[in-house]
Design a protein around this motif. Sequence first.
Motif, short mmCIF file in Angstrom:
data_model
loop_
_atom_site.label_atom_id
_atom_site.label_comp_id
_atom_site.label_asym_id
_atom_site.label_seq_id
_atom_site.Cartn_x
_atom_site.Cartn_y
_atom_site.Cartn_z
N ALA A 93 63.02 63.38 -0.73
CA ALA A 93 64.27 63.27 -1.49
C ALA A 93 64.26 61.95 -2.23
O ALA A 93 63.78 60.93 -1.71
N VAL A 94 64.79 61.95 -3.45
CA VAL A 94 64.72 60.76 -4.29
C VAL A 94 66.05 60.50 -4.97
O VAL A 94 66.76 61.44 -5.36
N ASP A 95 66.39 59.23 -5.10
CA ASP A 95 67.60 58.83 -5.81
C ASP A 95 67.37 57.45 -6.43
O ASP A 95 66.63 56.63 -5.88
N LEU A 96 68.04 57.20 -7.56
CA LEU A 96 67.94 55.90 -8.22
C LEU A 96 68.59 54.79 -7.42
O LEU A 96 68.17 53.63 -7.50
N SER A 97 69.62 55.11 -6.67
CA SER A 97 70.49 54.11 -6.06
C SER A 97 69.99 53.64 -4.70
O SER A 97 69.92 54.44 -3.75
N PRO A 98 69.68 52.35 -4.53
CA PRO A 98 69.34 51.84 -3.20
C PRO A 98 70.46 52.06 -2.19
O PRO A 98 70.19 52.34 -1.01
N ALA A 99 71.72 51.96 -2.63
CA ALA A 99 72.85 52.16 -1.73
C ALA A 99 72.88 53.60 -1.22
O ALA A 99 73.12 53.85 -0.03
N ALA A 100 72.65 54.56 -2.10
CA ALA A 100 72.64 55.97 -1.68
C ALA A 100 71.50 56.25 -0.73
O ALA A 100 71.66 56.95 0.28
N VAL A 101 70.32 55.72 -1.04
CA VAL A 101 69.15 55.97 -0.19
C VAL A 101 69.34 55.32 1.18
O VAL A 101 68.98 55.91 2.22
#
Length: 243
Positions: A93-101
């Motif tokens: 799974a991948v996301d731009l946001s460090p906070a979301a990850v």
Amino acid sequence: MERHIRTMDDVLALLDGLFAPDADRWTDRGAAWWDGFYADRSKPVPFFVANPDENLVSWLDRGLLTGGRALDLGCGPGRNALHLAARGFDVDAVDLSPAAVAWARERARETGSDARFHCGDAFTLTEPDLTGPYDLIYDSGCFHHLPPHRRVTYLALLDRLLAPGGHFALTCFAAGGMGSELPDADFYRRARLDGGLAYTAESLRWIFSDLDEVELRRMHDEPGESERFGEAFLWAGLFRRAG
């Protein structure tokens, strides 16, 4: 004087630059905006819940999706990735946001999930992060934040990472429900995306016409106490790549 346009990547980067900096939510430069969005976890944002999309659960329960390797694009706090892992998928799974990850990884630790969460731009991440091919590529709310020209990049990602016979699924803003219904060209004149692009069923079928449609419908509204997430202003689409 600059004359640097030579490749398709140069053209795409030029078009990216036509948008105001605060409109960019699709490259690494948009990570800070998303970090701010996810900073307050107590906000009443419907998809902050840990519940998976109702359409994803339905496709799994009906046997339309049956396991294998899965990639969750724009995974946010990980609710769909964790559900896929719990149903037997091997999940990236991948996301731009460090906070979301960071939030997604916390949830994974709490539930003992082995889903792998990567922080970065899915269009530029390569091995060893995103190795492909994937039997399922799932996108819940990422596609509608892309400017029109980045559909080219998105389709190239599907072509590169989706296995023959694999499935692609997404939820995105539905015309008449949520999202901007301006013509594509107008976004470049306005230098913004107005929160996201709405799509008709016909436009989605055209964009993903290299894939076979399995199901395309509105998401079902889910009540607050439901164990599934669902909002009728979103499309739920499932497509299959020929084997």
